[in-house]
Design a protein around this motif. Structure first.
Motif, PDB file in Angstrom:
ATOM      1  N   CYS A  23     -11.177   4.166  -3.446  1.00 23.13           N
ATOM      2  CA  CYS A  23     -11.343   3.836  -2.023  1.00 23.13           C
ATOM      3  C   CYS A  23     -11.716   5.013  -1.133  1.00 23.13           C
ATOM      4  O   CYS A  23     -11.992   4.837   0.051  1.00 23.13           O
ATOM      5  CB  CYS A  23     -10.074   3.167  -1.477  1.00 23.13           C
ATOM      6  N   ARG A  29     -16.594   1.841  -0.951  1.00 24.71           N
ATOM      7  CA  ARG A  29     -15.164   1.507  -1.051  1.00 24.71           C
ATOM      8  C   ARG A  29     -14.956   0.189  -1.768  1.00 24.71           C
ATOM      9  O   ARG A  29     -15.658  -0.778  -1.514  1.00 24.71           O
ATOM     10  CB  ARG A  29     -14.574   1.384   0.359  1.00 24.71           C
ATOM     11  N   LEU A  31     -12.411  -2.360  -1.604  1.00 24.41           N
ATOM     12  CA  LEU A  31     -11.210  -2.799  -0.892  1.00 24.41           C
ATOM     13  C   LEU A  31     -11.058  -4.310  -0.925  1.00 24.41           C
ATOM     14  O   LEU A  31     -12.044  -5.053  -0.985  1.00 24.41           O
ATOM     15  CB  LEU A  31     -11.280  -2.363   0.586  1.00 24.41           C
ATOM     16  N   CYS A  36      -6.539  -1.100  -0.444  1.00 21.42           N
ATOM     17  CA  CYS A  36      -6.937  -0.712  -1.806  1.00 21.42           C
ATOM     18  C   CYS A  36      -5.872  -1.169  -2.800  1.00 21.42           C
ATOM     19  O   CYS A  36      -4.730  -0.718  -2.741  1.00 21.42           O
ATOM     20  CB  CYS A  36      -7.111   0.807  -1.890  1.00 21.42           C
TER      21      CYS A  36
END
Length: 279
Positions: A23, A29, A31, A36
């Motif tokens: 992350c 990222r 997510l 995360c």
């Protein structure tokens, strides 16, 4: 509207947790919403940027967990930012990123430039002080030492938010939720702040009381020309108060514009859902 913003916020970030390989890379990222799954880090505010203009009410709307209240805590220095910049157009603060100032300088901004009205009045008031004493406390923090002047100011402010004179020496813990909010508003206004933050101020109030508090806010804004940031999950509140509106989702701005525009012709799917759930 003046061209020069009174407050500029750039790339405000606030995360809870240290991040991991999954992350930490902003462009890549992985997510779940703003969370995360690998390391448990929450990205509460992700690159939030906006301007607030003199005499403007800016609405921030989004569901619970969208980052609205975290953003307000960062702006009012109740929480430290992870990174980002904010500039206030006061001569003494010109060109200074206020997030990087000393705690003493931040306290001075809270005492002279900012006012804050919290969702829960317990955060903004000392419940065992009288209402007049609450306002005096704020005035003393801003450097006032004249007792009769402070008492006169406190009475004037409490009258302006419709607290009856015979109850001014009473403690806010004896008051209804709506009255507590009005005392909090009076306290927040006591240092004539050019910028006022309002965080979910009508949550938990009866509808008729909500309407009174919103009327009061509108009148204050009109009479004093204060710039305000109003955070709410309630679009009806935003529609009534805000000139411009920012929509937050998972800590990111997904839409912004004139309030009428955002609510009449929402572009983002999430904003559309918000608006249509109201209809």
């Amino acid at each position: 509207m003046h061209e020069e913003p009174i407050l500029q916020v750039r790339n405000l970030r606030k995360q809870f947790g240290t991040g991991c390989k999954q992350c930490s890379d902003i462009d890549n990222r992985n997510l779940e919403k703003n969370f995360c799954k690998q390391c448990g880090t929450v990205y509460a505010c992700q690159d939030i940027s906006f301007d607030l203009y003199p005499g403007e009410i800016l609405g921030i709307v989004g569901e619970s967990g969208s980052g609205k209240s975290t953003m307000m805590q960062c702006l009012y220095f109740d929480a430290d930012v992870s990174s980002g910049e904010a500039y206030i157009s006061e001569p003494i603060l010109a060109g200074k990123n206020v997030f990087e100032l000393s705690s003493q300088q931040k306290r001075s901004i809270r005492n002279h430039v900012y006012g804050m009205v919290y969702q829960n009045p317990v955060q903004g008031l000392k419940m065992n002080f009288s209402s007049v004493g609450n306002i005096a406390e704020k005035l003393i923090a801003a450097g006032n030492r004249n007792v009769s002047e402070m008492e006169a100011t406190s009475k004037r402010l409490l009258e302006s938010v419709h607290i009856p004179i015979h109850r001014m020496k009473e403690e806010p813990r004896n008051f209804s939720g709506g009255m507590q909010q009005r005392v909090q508003i009076a306290k927040a206004l006591s240092n004539n702040p050019p910028i006022l933050f309002l965080d979910e101020v009508t949550t938990g109030l009866d509808l008729s009381v909500q309407a009174n508090v919103l009327d009061l806010i509108k009148n204050i804004q009109r009479d004093l020309g204060i710039s305000m940031i109003v955070v709410s999950h309630d679009l009806a509140v935003i529609r009534m108060l805000a000139d411009r509106t920012i929509v937050l989702l998972n800590g990111e701005i997904i839409e912004q514009g004139l309030t009428d525009q955002v609510l009449e012709d929402p572009q983002h799917e999430y904003t559309q859902q918000l608006v249509y759930s109201l209809l």
